[in-house]
Write a protein that holds these residues in place. Structure first.
Motif, PDB file in Angstrom:
ATOM      1  N   GLU A 130      46.937  -9.505 -14.960  1.00 33.23           N
ATOM      2  CA  GLU A 130      47.911  -9.069 -14.374  1.00 33.23           C
ATOM      3  C   GLU A 130      47.362  -8.165 -12.996  1.00 33.23           C
ATOM      4  O   GLU A 130      48.051  -8.160 -11.996  1.00 33.23           O
ATOM      5  CB  GLU A 130      48.448  -8.009 -15.421  1.00 33.23           C
ATOM      6  CG  GLU A 130      49.376  -8.543 -16.468  1.00 33.23           C
ATOM      7  CD  GLU A 130      49.954  -7.399 -17.503  1.00 33.23           C
ATOM      8  OE1 GLU A 130      51.106  -6.882 -17.213  1.00 33.23           O
ATOM      9  OE2 GLU A 130      49.238  -6.835 -18.158  1.00 33.23           O
ATOM     10  N   ILE A 131      46.032  -7.871 -12.991  1.00 36.20           N
ATOM     11  CA  ILE A 131      45.520  -7.325 -11.767  1.00 36.20           C
ATOM     12  C   ILE A 131      45.552  -8.566 -10.689  1.00 36.20           C
ATOM     13  O   ILE A 131      45.861  -8.246  -9.618  1.00 36.20           O
ATOM     14  CB  ILE A 131      44.034  -6.803 -12.012  1.00 36.20           C
ATOM     15  CG1 ILE A 131      43.974  -5.523 -12.537  1.00 36.20           C
ATOM     16  CG2 ILE A 131      43.499  -6.861 -10.478  1.00 36.20           C
ATOM     17  CD1 ILE A 131      42.795  -5.014 -13.123  1.00 36.20           C
ATOM     18  N   LEU A 132      45.279  -9.673 -11.203  1.00 34.18           N
ATOM     19  CA  LEU A 132      45.077 -10.777 -10.236  1.00 34.18           C
ATOM     20  C   LEU A 132      46.444 -11.119  -9.874  1.00 34.18           C
ATOM     21  O   LEU A 132      46.708 -11.610  -8.548  1.00 34.18           O
ATOM     22  CB  LEU A 132      44.600 -12.015 -11.085  1.00 34.18           C
ATOM     23  CG  LEU A 132      43.256 -12.058 -11.413  1.00 34.18           C
ATOM     24  CD1 LEU A 132      42.792 -13.369 -11.950  1.00 34.18           C
ATOM     25  CD2 LEU A 132      42.199 -11.672 -10.029  1.00 34.18           C
ATOM     26  N   ASP A 133      47.436 -11.035 -10.692  1.00 34.89           N
ATOM     27  CA  ASP A 133      48.968 -11.444 -10.393  1.00 34.89           C
ATOM     28  C   ASP A 133      49.305 -10.195  -9.303  1.00 34.89           C
ATOM     29  O   ASP A 133      50.177 -10.567  -8.340  1.00 34.89           O
ATOM     30  CB  ASP A 133      49.919 -11.200 -11.618  1.00 34.89           C
ATOM     31  CG  ASP A 133      49.517 -12.401 -12.579  1.00 34.89           C
ATOM     32  OD1 ASP A 133      49.089 -13.212 -12.165  1.00 34.89           O
ATOM     33  OD2 ASP A 133      50.148 -12.359 -13.733  1.00 34.89           O
ATOM     34  N   VAL A 134      49.052  -9.084  -9.642  1.00 31.04           N
ATOM     35  CA  VAL A 134      49.404  -7.995  -8.520  1.00 31.04           C
ATOM     36  C   VAL A 134      48.749  -8.338  -7.353  1.00 31.04           C
ATOM     37  O   VAL A 134      49.542  -8.040  -6.062  1.00 31.04           O
ATOM     38  CB  VAL A 134      49.147  -6.496  -9.036  1.00 31.04           C
ATOM     39  CG1 VAL A 134      49.047  -5.623  -7.905  1.00 31.04           C
ATOM     40  CG2 VAL A 134      49.849  -6.127 -10.182  1.00 31.04           C
ATOM     41  N   VAL A 135      47.333  -8.662  -7.212  1.00 32.51           N
ATOM     42  CA  VAL A 135      46.748  -9.193  -6.078  1.00 32.51           C
ATOM     43  C   VAL A 135      47.473 -10.195  -5.135  1.00 32.51           C
ATOM     44  O   VAL A 135      47.829 -10.282  -4.006  1.00 32.51           O
ATOM     45  CB  VAL A 135      45.333  -9.247  -6.136  1.00 32.51           C
ATOM     46  CG1 VAL A 135      44.671  -9.797  -4.895  1.00 32.51           C
ATOM     47  CG2 VAL A 135      44.685  -8.002  -6.507  1.00 32.51           C
ATOM     48  N   ASP A 136      47.871 -11.166  -5.890  1.00 30.61           N
ATOM     49  CA  ASP A 136      48.648 -12.457  -5.352  1.00 30.61           C
ATOM     50  C   ASP A 136      49.744 -11.871  -5.041  1.00 30.61           C
ATOM     51  O   ASP A 136      50.336 -12.381  -4.018  1.00 30.61           O
ATOM     52  CB  ASP A 136      48.840 -13.627  -6.317  1.00 30.61           C
ATOM     53  CG  ASP A 136      47.557 -14.086  -6.626  1.00 30.61           C
ATOM     54  OD1 ASP A 136      46.668 -14.067  -5.942  1.00 30.61           O
ATOM     55  OD2 ASP A 136      47.361 -15.021  -7.648  1.00 30.61           O
ATOM     56  N   ALA A 137      50.567 -11.284  -5.724  1.00 33.78           N
ATOM     57  CA  ALA A 137      51.959 -10.944  -5.155  1.00 33.78           C
ATOM     58  C   ALA A 137      51.884  -9.806  -3.952  1.00 33.78           C
ATOM     59  O   ALA A 137      52.871 -10.111  -3.223  1.00 33.78           O
ATOM     60  CB  ALA A 137      52.517  -9.937  -6.342  1.00 33.78           C
ATOM     61  N   TRP A 138      50.788  -9.283  -3.685  1.00 31.35           N
ATOM     62  CA  TRP A 138      50.625  -8.150  -2.698  1.00 31.35           C
ATOM     63  C   TRP A 138      50.348  -9.197  -1.320  1.00 31.35           C
ATOM     64  O   TRP A 138      50.950  -8.875  -0.363  1.00 31.35           O
ATOM     65  CB  TRP A 138      49.751  -7.335  -2.810  1.00 31.35           C
ATOM     66  CG  TRP A 138      49.699  -6.089  -2.068  1.00 31.35           C
ATOM     67  CD1 TRP A 138      49.113  -6.113  -0.662  1.00 31.35           C
ATOM     68  CD2 TRP A 138      50.295  -4.908  -2.239  1.00 31.35           C
ATOM     69  NE1 TRP A 138      49.598  -4.686  -0.443  1.00 31.35           N
ATOM     70  CE2 TRP A 138      50.013  -3.913  -1.316  1.00 31.35           C
ATOM     71  CE3 TRP A 138      50.892  -4.398  -3.520  1.00 31.35           C
ATOM     72  CZ2 TRP A 138      50.865  -2.782  -1.382  1.00 31.35           C
ATOM     73  CZ3 TRP A 138      51.445  -3.204  -3.519  1.00 31.35           C
ATOM     74  CH2 TRP A 138      51.429  -2.269  -2.369  1.00 31.35           C
ATOM     75  N   GLN A 139      49.888 -10.373  -1.368  1.00 34.03           N
ATOM     76  CA  GLN A 139      49.702 -11.160  -0.468  1.00 34.03           C
ATOM     77  C   GLN A 139      51.063 -11.777  -0.013  1.00 34.03           C
ATOM     78  O   GLN A 139      51.182 -11.906   0.925  1.00 34.03           O
ATOM     79  CB  GLN A 139      48.762 -12.381  -1.070  1.00 34.03           C
ATOM     80  CG  GLN A 139      48.982 -13.792   0.067  1.00 34.03           C
ATOM     81  CD  GLN A 139      48.000 -13.029   1.505  1.00 34.03           C
ATOM     82  OE1 GLN A 139      47.330 -12.226   1.472  1.00 34.03           O
ATOM     83  NE2 GLN A 139      48.650 -13.881   2.483  1.00 34.03           N
ATOM     84  N   LYS A 140      51.916 -12.092  -0.969  1.00 34.92           N
ATOM     85  CA  LYS A 140      53.144 -12.622  -0.593  1.00 34.92           C
ATOM     86  C   LYS A 140      54.111 -11.472  -0.031  1.00 34.92           C
ATOM     87  O   LYS A 140      54.889 -11.753   1.115  1.00 34.92           O
ATOM     88  CB  LYS A 140      54.065 -12.982  -1.829  1.00 34.92           C
ATOM     89  CG  LYS A 140      53.180 -14.324  -2.560  1.00 34.92           C
ATOM     90  CD  LYS A 140      53.803 -14.748  -3.742  1.00 34.92           C
ATOM     91  CE  LYS A 140      53.012 -16.043  -4.241  1.00 34.92           C
ATOM     92  NZ  LYS A 140      53.148 -16.101  -5.729  1.00 34.92           N
ATOM     93  N   LYS A 141      53.875 -10.265  -0.382  1.00 28.05           N
ATOM     94  CA  LYS A 141      54.603  -9.088   0.360  1.00 28.05           C
ATOM     95  C   LYS A 141      54.180  -8.812   1.764  1.00 28.05           C
ATOM     96  O   LYS A 141      55.013  -8.631   2.516  1.00 28.05           O
ATOM     97  CB  LYS A 141      53.951  -7.759  -0.542  1.00 28.05           C
ATOM     98  CG  LYS A 141      54.880  -7.380  -1.838  1.00 28.05           C
ATOM     99  CD  LYS A 141      54.722  -6.072  -2.032  1.00 28.05           C
ATOM    100  CE  LYS A 141      55.262  -5.799  -3.350  1.00 28.05           C
ATOM    101  NZ  LYS A 141      55.056  -4.535  -3.951  1.00 28.05           N
ATOM    102  N   SER A 142      52.824  -9.274   2.120  1.00 29.33           N
ATOM    103  CA  SER A 142      52.338  -9.017   3.536  1.00 29.33           C
ATOM    104  C   SER A 142      52.515 -10.203   4.340  1.00 29.33           C
ATOM    105  O   SER A 142      52.460 -10.099   5.520  1.00 29.33           O
ATOM    106  CB  SER A 142      50.841  -8.775   3.227  1.00 29.33           C
ATOM    107  OG  SER A 142      50.343  -9.652   2.763  1.00 29.33           O
ATOM    108  N   ASP A 143      53.008 -11.344   3.708  1.00 27.42           N
ATOM    109  CA  ASP A 143      53.017 -12.538   4.386  1.00 27.42           C
ATOM    110  C   ASP A 143      54.514 -12.726   5.203  1.00 27.42           C
ATOM    111  O   ASP A 143      55.208 -11.977   5.440  1.00 27.42           O
ATOM    112  CB  ASP A 143      53.088 -13.798   3.679  1.00 27.42           C
ATOM    113  CG  ASP A 143      51.458 -14.156   3.505  1.00 27.42           C
ATOM    114  OD1 ASP A 143      50.665 -13.717   3.928  1.00 27.42           O
ATOM    115  OD2 ASP A 143      51.393 -14.958   2.643  1.00 27.42           O
TER     116      ASP A 143
END
Length: 178
Positions: free
Chosen positions: A165-178
């Protein structure tokens, strides 16, 4: 032999200058120019010091050995007490790739948003890179219990329950910043 030693010394100085340039976001041209200017002065300084040595060598026959020993001690002391292990390894290690830098910047943004401590941010970054608890323990020089405690704090602050779930948050954060 002397030329090879001088070349290797200059190579190490350039690697250190490159590391400092990247760490402090300095202009590579400026840092390279400054190191080249310093190298240009080494001939003048060396000639001057040799002239002084020739004058003093008759009075102090062991002068060269004493100066050499002093310089070796200075280098050893600087290596042991001035530079940390992280400094010593980062100077000659391969540079981080863009993905690692991206992951680190995302983790820092997440840490700011969720108010993580500095150590929790370091642990988050290592978890995001896929590091295990023993590896995090080794890299941060802390106990396994302390690593697990930091991971639990990260779970609580991010409102997640697993490393995935931490990895999912980090990946989702990438999509937010793109």
């Amino acid at each position: 032999f002397t030329n090879a030693g001088a070349f290797l010394f200059k190579l190490v100085i350039m690697l250190i200058a490159l590391e400092l340039c990247q760490r402090f976001k300095a202009s590579p041209s400026l840092v390279f120019g400054a190191t080249r200017a310093a190298w240009s002065l080494d001939l003048l300084l060396g000639s001057s010091l040799f002239a002084v040595y020739q004058q003093l060598s008759g009075t102090y026959p062991q002068l060269l050995q004493t100066i050499s020993l002093f310089l070796v001690v200075v280098v050893v002391v600087a290596f042991l007490f001035v530079f940390t292990e992280r400094d010593r390894t980062s100077i000659l290690s391969p540079q981080e790739d863009a993905e690692t830098t991206s992951t680190q910047s995302r983790c820092e943004a997440i840490a700011l948003h969720f108010d993580l401590s500095e150590r929790e941010t370091e642990v988050l970054n290592l978890v995001a890179k896929g590091r295990s608890t023993p590896r995090i323990q080794e890299e941060l020089h802390i106990s396994a219990h302390t690593v697990n405690s930091h991971i639990q704090h990260v779970y609580q602050k991010l409102k997640v329950h697993s490393r995935q779930e931490i990895l999912d948050v980090v990946d989702a954060w990438q999509k937010k910043s793109d």
